[in-house]
Motif scaffolding. Structure first.
Motif, PDB file in Angstrom:
ATOM      1  N   ARG A 108      43.104  48.540  34.209  1.00  0.00           N
ATOM      2  CA  ARG A 108      42.485  47.216  34.074  1.00  0.00           C
ATOM      3  C   ARG A 108      42.701  46.435  35.367  1.00  0.00           C
ATOM      4  O   ARG A 108      43.819  46.293  35.844  1.00  0.00           O
TER       5      ARG A 108
ATOM      6  N   PRO B 253      47.759  45.291  39.383  1.00  0.00           N
ATOM      7  CA  PRO B 253      48.258  44.884  38.061  1.00  0.00           C
ATOM      8  C   PRO B 253      49.224  45.937  37.519  1.00  0.00           C
ATOM      9  O   PRO B 253      48.894  47.128  37.493  1.00  0.00           O
TER      10      PRO B 253
ATOM     11  N   GLU C  39      37.315  35.168  29.445  1.00  0.00           N
ATOM     12  CA  GLU C  39      37.582  35.835  30.711  1.00  0.00           C
ATOM     13  C   GLU C  39      36.619  37.007  30.901  1.00  0.00           C
ATOM     14  O   GLU C  39      36.009  37.484  29.950  1.00  0.00           O
TER      15      GLU C  39
ATOM     16  N   ASN D  21      42.347  33.879  38.349  1.00  0.00           N
ATOM     17  CA  ASN D  21      41.543  34.501  37.303  1.00  0.00           C
ATOM     18  C   ASN D  21      40.763  33.425  36.536  1.00  0.00           C
ATOM     19  O   ASN D  21      41.331  32.438  36.110  1.00  0.00           O
TER      20      ASN D  21
ATOM     21  N   SER E  77      42.954  43.281  36.445  1.00  0.00           N
ATOM     22  CA  SER E  77      43.201  41.841  36.481  1.00  0.00           C
ATOM     23  C   SER E  77      43.390  41.500  37.944  1.00  0.00           C
ATOM     24  O   SER E  77      43.404  42.369  38.799  1.00  0.00           O
ATOM     25  N   ARG E  78      43.573  40.217  38.216  1.00  0.00           N
ATOM     26  CA  ARG E  78      43.800  39.855  39.614  1.00  0.00           C
ATOM     27  C   ARG E  78      45.094  40.494  40.119  1.00  0.00           C
ATOM     28  O   ARG E  78      46.071  40.603  39.370  1.00  0.00           O
TER      29      ARG E  78
END
Lengths: 451, 387
Positions: free
Chosen positions: B25, B100, B110, B369, B27-28
């Motif tokens: 994943r 991440p 999101e 994010n 994510s930032r």
């Protein structure tokens, strides 16, 4: 009252509590609370007071003494009523003519039970079985210079507990203790350090002050490190902020003192220390997740000439998610590397990884910097070019870089690019183990390679 | 274990796949923290004046080595001096980033990003390598398909419509996800989108999906490829499912109320409470109304606060820590001269209610994010204008 120095006295908890002032807000029983610890107490109020000293801490101690007489263990109970935060222990005490006080006994820091054994089990075999492992008799300075921090931590403890250290030689004891604790924080054993640091109890106690010169016996670096570790050890992060402010108060007083003495080098020293503490407070707030508090605090600090303060502010805004505020921080720095770095990070925060990649590439042409290399590689993964990113990180390892971040990102990419990442990780650990030993640290843990 | 994947004789259908799928994943990335400590005095024994100077932190305590070396190919001596330490080495945050470390939490509003890696796994030389009896395989025409299954019943139909996408989400369903970067990798392209993978090579794709519903989501990835040996070939397919739960991150409560009429125009006040019910701090970026025709509003919130200068005195957007609530307020009034019902641009009234429009909330969390969600249509009961 039987509170004269008596190294064989047992069970006089009142005495110890009085001398080593209570820790605020602590409900944990420290090693020194145990009954079987002999502890000399050269600074007991009865001894000091008749000699005409009426500094604040002694009055406080007398108060404590009274409280104890009234309330038995009441001083142990946590509470804001502790006299310690306002303790003037660090302030220079006026010079006075006195017979030299008896040397203080720090034997409570030499007890083996304070120190935890360090297991080599979390060290990859490539390091554990390496010919680079130092021999047990390597002197500590050599260990530190070659980045063998686990060995240095062990050696420091062995020296402390082997019986060869004079319990009154506080310079050496604190030097070894600092080496031990600092090394632990460098080998991913900060949790252990946070337990071991409890042995120091309250460094604001008058016990740690030389009553002739009024100087603190503990080196500044250890006092600073102690703040974060004790806050962790006692599970009270807010305490760190308060303790840093105590140190800042002292730094300010010393700065004023140095200024009045026209001692320029001392002035610079205390200025630097004060500035450092200021930034540490922001760090403590970040650790408490009080990011807005940290931002307000940083905003109240003066910008440093080297631009590090600007960078710190921008990073904090980014961490909070406010890329616009981060950009504003560096708006007046256009053209400098700091501005380009922040702008690249802001692009990443905005999800504009292609644009960020472009900026990192540009920065990488001018600067050979591990951070720029790693961040470029991370951007490459986000734009679907992991293979290039992986090659880039491997290239960084080839040039001798081995930060935790570099290894973490590289092993994450290994996990993505094959089902059998373990082989690649082990191979990476062998490659890193073959790197030169530098003060940056040589030995890594399994965690660094996600093994 | 790894040997089982490559049996020395091909064993019909049960043979393990020659390609693997790995996901992360996206994510930032996060800024790496560092805990600078000063070097033990043992280290600076040569420096003698340890007590009279404030030494820089020991490099091992920093997130990355602060040593900056300019490229050697530069013969310009001036270049040497432009080097600077990029690490604010007293501070807890450093500019180097980490990928991440884990999946984390997924929140409504999101965008969910995930990278998919299809790898042609081979034994590395250290693992014994392909045995002599083992057939060499060629992997061709690798294709990836990604779908997102969203919760079957949408309980929050009124609250979650993401503003920045065009795909309407019907409650419960399967959405096919576009893969990026598009398959235009030079050289390897063959036969309509499929990619050939040399041994050890990886095909990496990224999918994005705007999370609109609370509840169970399943990311379903189907990988198909053509596996050829010297004597035969076959198409093989496998499918992997990744399930995760999407939670709400923001609770929006609204309360409309009438205000006195000004100049014949009806006015209302709309109060909104925004509660952060996620586990992370969020900074509200914008709280805006998207009104029906015939209505205008004025914002009584932080947007109003003066932007003084351009320095640090900028307005501070509200930060909501988990569990905190921010109150917002809007004054809505009729546009024009207030002759309601006149022409087509009057205020829309439905079943005795005046429909205002929707409230949109945009926020940012760690490392920027983004999240955005808007409420359903907000309305108030029709109240006769007070003169």
């Amino acid at each position: 009252m039987d509170q004269l120095p008596d190294s064989t006295s047992r069970g006089h908890t009142r005495t110890r509590s009085a001398v080593k002032a209570t820790r605020p807000r602590s409900s944990t029983k420290g090693p020194l609370d145990a009954d079987e610890i002999p502890l000399a107490s050269p600074l007991s109020p009865q001894q000091a007071a008749p000699q005409g000293m009426f500094s604040v801490q002694h009055q406080q101690q007398q108060q404590q003494q009274q409280q104890q007489q009234q309330g038995g263990q009441s001083l142990r109970s946590p509470g804001p009523s502790s006299p310690h935060p306002r303790s003037a222990a660090q302030s220079p005490v006026p010079k006075r003519v006195l017979p030299p006080p008896p040397p203080k006994d720090f034997s409570y820091l030499l007890r083996p039970e304070i120190y935890h054994p360090l297991t080599p089990l979390n060290i990859p075999p490539s390091f554990r079985n390496s010919a680079k492992q130092p021999s047990p008799d390597t002197p500590i300075p050599d260990l530190l210079a070659r980045g063998h921090f686990r060995a240095a931590a062990i050696a420091a403890t062995q020296t402390l507990t082997a019986g060869g250290v004079d319990p009154t030689d506080y310079v050496r004891i604190f030097e070894l203790l600092y080496t031990r604790l600092a090394s632990l924080t460098l080998i991913d054993a900060t949790a252990l350090a946070a337990q071991e640091v409890k042995a120091l109890e309250d460094l604001n106690s008058a016990f740690y002050v030389d009553e002739t010169t009024g100087e603190h016996l503990v080196p500044w670096a250890l006092r600073v490190l102690n703040v974060r570790l004790q806050a962790m050890g006692f599970g009270d992060p807010r305490r760190a902020v308060m303790s840093y402010y105590d140190l800042a108060r002292e730094a300010r007083a010393q700065l004023a003192d140095a200024t009045s003495r026209h001692d320029n080098s001392a002035k610079e020293l205390w200025k630097d220390r004060l500035a450092d503490i200021g930034i540490k407070v922001a760090g403590a707030l970040v650790e408490m997740d009080d990011l807005t508090g940290a931002a307000h605090h940083l905003a109240s600090l003066k910008d440093s000439e080297d631009g590090k303060m600007t960078m710190s502010k921008a990073l904090l805004w980014l961490h909070l998610g406010d890329a616009d505020a981060a950009r504003r921080c560096v708006a007046h720095k256009s053209g400098e590397a700091a501005e380009k770095i922040v702008m690249a990070l802001c692009d990443m925060a905005d999800g504009e990884y292609e644009a960020a990649l472009e900026r990192w590439r540009e920065l990488g042409e001018d600067l050979d910097d591990e951070m720029i290399g790693v961040n470029t590689a991370v951007c490459l993964l986000y734009v679907g070019r992991m293979q290039e990113g992986k090659d880039m990180l491997e290239g960084l390892v080839d040039t001798g870089r081995s930060s935790h971040t570099l290894l973490f990102n590289l092993t994450t990419m290994y996990e993505l690019c094959t089902e059998r990442a373990r082989t690649l990780k082990v191979r990476l650990s062998e490659k890193v183990a073959a790197l030169e030993e530098t003060p940056d640290g040589w030995e890594k843990t399994n965690g660094d390679f996600k093994l | 274990m790894s040997h089982q994947r490559y049996p020395s004789h091909s064993d019909a259908v049960k043979e393990p796949h020659s390609v693997s799928l790995k996901v992360l994943r996206l994510s930032r990335p996060s800024l790496v923290t560092q805990y600078p400590v000063q070097p033990p005095s043992f280290l600076s024994a040569g420096g003698a004046d340890i007590a009279s100077r404030h030494p820089p932190p020991i490099p091992a305590s920093l997130a990355y080595s602060p040593a900056v070396r300019t490229k050697l190919n530069s013969s310009d001596p001036e270049k040497e001096r432009t080097t600077e330490n990029t690490n604010p080495d007293a501070f807890i945050l450093s500019p180097i980033v980490n990928l991440p470390p884990s999946f984390g939490s997924a929140y409504v509003g999101e965008t969910f990003s995930c990278t998919l890696c299809v790898n042609h796994d081979v034994l590395l030389p250290g693992e014994g390598g392909p045995g002599p009896g083992q057939q060499k395989k060629t992997i061709r025409d690798v294709r990836i398909e990604a779908e997102m299954k969203t919760p079957a019943t949408t309980t929050t139909t009124t609250t979650t419509t993401t503003g920045n996408t065009s795909t309407p989400s019907s409650g419960g369903g399967v959405t096919k996800l576009p893969l990026s970067p598009p398959s235009t990798t030079p050289g390897t392209e063959k036969g309509g989108g499929g990619v050939d993978l040399a041994p050890g090579e990886t095909l990496q794709k990224i999918v994005n999906f705007d999370l609109k519903d609370e509840g169970n989501h399943v990311l379903a990835i189907t990988v198909s490829y053509y596996e050829a040996t010297d004597v035969s070939g076959r198409t093989r397919t496998f499918r992997k499912l990744y399930q995760f739960i999407c939670k709400g991150s923001l609770i929006v409560r609204t309360k409309p109320g009438p205000l006195t009429t000004v100049g014949g125009r009806r006015r209302w006040v709309l109060e909104a409470q925004l509660e952060n019910c996620s586990e992370d701090a969020m900074q509200l970026e914008k709280v805006v109304m998207d009104l029906e025709p015939g209505l205008v509003y004025s914002d009584c919130n932080w947007e109003l606060r003066p932007k003084e200068g351009s320095g640090d005195g900028e307005m501070q957007k509200p930060v909501l820590h988990p569990g905190e609530v921010e109150q917002a307020c809007f004054v809505i009034e009729e546009d024009g001269d207030g002759e309601c019902g006149k022409g087509g641009d009057g205020v829309r009234e439905q079943d005795g209610r005046i429909v205002f429009g929707v409230l949109g909330v945009g926020w940012r969390s760690e490392m920027g994010n983004r999240g955005f969600l808007s409420t359903g249509k907000l309305s108030t009961r029709f109240v006769k204008p007070r003169e």
